[in-house]
Enzyme design. Sequence first.
Site, PDB file in Angstrom:
ATOM      1  N   GLU A  49      69.929  82.016  48.636  1.00  0.00           N
ATOM      2  CA  GLU A  49      71.093  81.233  48.218  1.00  0.00           C
ATOM      3  C   GLU A  49      71.685  81.714  46.901  1.00  0.00           C
ATOM      4  OE1 GLU A  49      71.737  77.151  48.723  1.00  0.00           O
ATOM      5  OE2 GLU A  49      70.475  76.948  50.499  1.00  0.00           O
ATOM      6  N   HIS A 272      65.030  73.355  45.125  1.00  0.00           N
ATOM      7  CA  HIS A 272      63.745  73.796  45.670  1.00  0.00           C
ATOM      8  C   HIS A 272      62.812  74.159  44.520  1.00  0.00           C
ATOM      9  CE1 HIS A 272      64.737  74.722  50.069  1.00  0.00           C
ATOM     10  NE2 HIS A 272      65.872  74.269  49.562  1.00  0.00           N
TER      11      HIS A 272
END
Length: 362
Positions: A49, A272
Amino acid sequence: MPTAPAIKLRVFSLNCWGIHYLSQHCSERYEMIGQLLKEEEHDLVLLQEVWSESDYLFLKKTLAHSHPYTHYFKSGVIGSGLAVFSKHKILDTFLYRYSINGYPYMAHHGDWFGGKAVGMVILDICDLTVHAYVTHLHAEYCREKDAYLPHRVVQAWELLHFIRHTSGGADLVILGGDLNMHPRDLGTRLLLAYTGLRDSYTEAERFEGCEEGITLIAENPFINKKELEPFENGIRIDYILFKGLSRVSVKCESLSTTTGSVPGKPFPYSDHEALSGVLLLRSEEGGGARPQRCSAEPDPGLVDMVNEARTEVKVKTLQGAEDQMRLAVTGLQERLQKHSQTQSVEKGRVQAEPTSTPANSP
């Protein structure tokens, strides 16, 4: 002959959540991530990402001295989001884009616009050939009504075959990334069983971090707790997997995760948690044969798993993938039959051998 000294390899993996205008504090978090990587000096960094190439270039500049070798994988409308930084020389790279990845009309989910893929880099580390893979599979969004489960199953299927067919010349295989699958999900079980890759969390001799190794935790301020239901504490969907082939033995000495908050900072690195693993590699003395392709021994359980996957993708009429899985089941059954026949022949041969008796004395 003296035992060869062990090589310590430090591996880092993180989904950076780098969606500008949607993700919070992107620029500040990339500065934090760059500083962390610069200080920790991991051998290999696998990022997901990193959607903006400008963010990749910022990290490349920040890590120019600590990680001089790097690659950014481009794919799809907004890119793959995959990036690799390494202390060791990158010999080659390759990208495989998954054949199915969500729906363009589900624009609010966005997965289709990001060319979800698996990136491979080939590294030379202390005269060992390392094949490192980084990937990010389709998100789940809703556990109870998971419209994308067949997509992740197909992506896991393509991922495991990509690894098996590109790891033939490797001494060590490493896979890091956000699989968006729980440890006991069908796709995860298929991936581990087919490739023989080992999970650093379950293999680590020492672990520090979030309970049960979870990488999406309820305490993270960027997380919407409702998205974690029915798992109140969080879920484990990010992994570092590894396997040593014929010339190299490998074990995971330690694994750690970040734990949401960052000391002295107002917010975490990402939504995360980051993974940091230490692998110990040891060359097998006298093992001069080239490593074999990364594949599993015949396992009756694989047939059931592939049939389960066939059922899942057939519901969504993903005919191409279902046909591949049907052929795989036939191949597995043939391997199991040949394996059983070979064992029967060997057993019969042993039983037929005459028992030697000592000669009579004159």
